[in-house]
Design a protein around this motif. Structure first.
Motif, mmCIF file in Angstrom:
data_model
loop_
_atom_site.group_PDB
_atom_site.id
_atom_site.type_symbol
_atom_site.label_atom_id
_atom_site.label_comp_id
_atom_site.label_asym_id
_atom_site.label_seq_id
_atom_site.Cartn_x
_atom_site.Cartn_y
_atom_site.Cartn_z
ATOM 1 N N GLY A 143 -9.847 7.399 -0.802
ATOM 2 C CA GLY A 143 -9.356 9.021 -0.849
ATOM 3 C C GLY A 143 -10.296 9.673 -0.162
ATOM 4 N N THR A 144 -9.997 10.901 0.591
ATOM 5 C CA THR A 144 -10.721 11.757 1.238
ATOM 6 C C THR A 144 -10.735 13.120 0.837
ATOM 7 O OG1 THR A 144 -9.247 12.057 2.895
ATOM 8 C CG2 THR A 144 -10.618 10.272 3.494
ATOM 9 N N SER A 161 -8.647 5.314 3.557
ATOM 10 C CA SER A 161 -7.459 6.393 3.629
ATOM 11 C C SER A 161 -6.223 5.846 4.051
ATOM 12 C CB SER A 161 -7.772 7.569 4.563
ATOM 13 O OG SER A 161 -7.023 8.735 4.457
ATOM 14 N N ARG A 162 -5.042 6.576 4.428
ATOM 15 C CA ARG A 162 -3.798 5.930 4.819
ATOM 16 C C ARG A 162 -3.926 5.576 6.408
ATOM 17 N NH1 ARG A 162 -0.253 9.968 1.248
ATOM 18 N NH2 ARG A 162 -1.907 11.381 1.973
ATOM 19 N N LYS A 203 -14.016 5.338 8.317
ATOM 20 C CA LYS A 203 -13.033 5.575 7.715
ATOM 21 C C LYS A 203 -12.089 4.184 8.051
ATOM 22 C CE LYS A 203 -9.898 8.685 8.030
ATOM 23 N NZ LYS A 203 -8.868 10.122 7.935
ATOM 24 N N SER A 244 -8.414 2.264 7.172
ATOM 25 C CA SER A 244 -7.208 2.396 6.470
ATOM 26 C C SER A 244 -6.879 1.354 5.429
ATOM 27 C CB SER A 244 -5.971 2.267 7.503
ATOM 28 O OG SER A 244 -5.705 0.856 7.831
ATOM 29 N N THR A 304 -8.461 9.404 -5.598
ATOM 30 C CA THR A 304 -7.015 9.864 -5.340
ATOM 31 C C THR A 304 -6.455 9.901 -6.527
ATOM 32 O OG1 THR A 304 -5.629 7.704 -5.519
ATOM 33 C CG2 THR A 304 -6.850 8.121 -3.340
#
Length: 242
Positions: free
Chosen positions: A123-124, A146-147, A153, A155, A174
Motif C-alpha cells: 500500500g502507498t 502497489s497495484r 515500488k 507491483s 491497505t
C-alpha cells in the motif's frame, strides 16, 4: 467540557471513540469524544466552526494526506512523512502531527530479530508513509508494493520467490480484510512465506485477518495493529495536553 474526535469516512467501527471514551471514564477526565464521519473533507471547516471547546482530533482513512492543506502548521515529523493523524487545536491555529509512526515503531520493536533487515510495505496511502519513516529510523531497507510498479515500488505481479525470501518483514497498510470485508486479503505469493517472516497487518478488526491466518499457516510470525493504535492514541493525548 473539552471535546476531542475522529475525522474519517465510514468510521462507525472505529477504535478511537471506544478507546478515549473508556479512558475518560476510567481516569475521571471531563471530556467527550465524537466521530466526525465526513463524506467530503470540505465539511471539515463546519466541524471546526460548530464544535465548541474542540481541543484535538485524530485523523484516519482516507484523509491523512488531504487534511494537510487545511492546517496552519505541521510538526517536523508530519512534514517529513507527508501525512497527519493527529491535530492539536491551539486557539485559532490547527497544528498537524503524526503519531502513527511512534505507534508502529514501538509496537514493531519487540518482534524484530537480527535477520529482519528488509521490508515490503503493502500500500502507498497515508499509513504507509508513517511505516516507511519508522523503518528508516530502524535502519530497515524497504520497498513499497502497489497495484502498479514505479519508483521504489513493485507491483503485486512483480513479487517473486526471490523477493519474498529477501524481504523478511511484510507490512500491510491497505484496508484489505477490514471488517466487514474480512475475506479480502492482499494478493501476495503466500507459498513463499516461512518461519523467518514477520507479517504485520495494521488492521485490528478482525483480530486475525485473512492475511495473518494465511501467513501463520506458512509458519510466519504475525501481529495486528491494535498495539500500534493504543500507542499512537496515547501519544496523541500527550500532544493535546502539552
Amino acid at each position: 467540557m473539552k471535546t476531542f474526535g475522529l475525522l474519517g469516512k465510514n468510521i462507525s467501527y472505529s477504535f478511537s471513540k471506544t478507546y478515549f471514551t473508556e479512558k475518560f471514564k476510567k481516569e475521571k477526565i471531563e471530556a467527550e469524544y465524537h466521530n466526525f464521519d465526513l463524506i467530503n473533507l470540505k465539511e471539515f471547516r463546519d466541524v471546526i466552526k460548530e464544535t465548541p471547546n474542540l481541543q484535538g482530533l485524530n485523523v484516519t482513512i482516507p484523509y491523512k494526506q488531504e487534511i494537510i492543506s487545511y492546517l496552519d502548521d505541521l510538526a517536523p515529523e508530519a512534514k517529513e512523512i507527508g501525512a497527519v493523524n493527529t491535530i492539536k487545536v491551539n486557539g485559532n491555529r490547527l497544528i498537524g502531527y503524526n503519531t502513527d509512526y511512534i505507534g508502529f515503531l514501538e509496537s514493531l520493536k519487540p518482534f524484530l530479530k537480527p535477520h529482519h533487515k528488509k521490508a515490503l510495505i503493502l500500500g502507498t496511502g497515508g499509513a504507509s508513509k508513517a511505516v516507511a519513516y519508522s523503518l528508516q529510523k530502524l535502519d530497515i531497507v524497504y520497498k513499497f508494493v502497489s497495484r502498479t510498479a514505479g519508483e521504489n515500488k513493485w507491483s503485486y505481479e512483480d513479487l517473486s520467490e526471490e523477493i519474498i525470501n529477501d524481504h523478511s518483514i511484510i507490512i500491510n497498510t491497505t484496508p484489505l480484510g477490514t471488517f466487514p470485508d474480512t475475506e479480502k486479503y492482499p494478493d501476495i505469493p503466500y507459498k513463499y512465506l516461512n518461519e523467518e517472516h514477520l507479517v504485520y497487518d495494521l488492521i485490528y478488526n478482525p483480530n486475525i485477518t485473512k492475511l495473518m491466518a494465511m501467513a501463520k499457516k506458512q509458519g510466519a510470525t504475525v501481529t495486528n495493529g491494535l498495539k500500534m493504535l493504543e500507542l499512537q492514541a496515547e501519544s496523541a493525548w500527550k500532544i493535546w495536553n502539552k
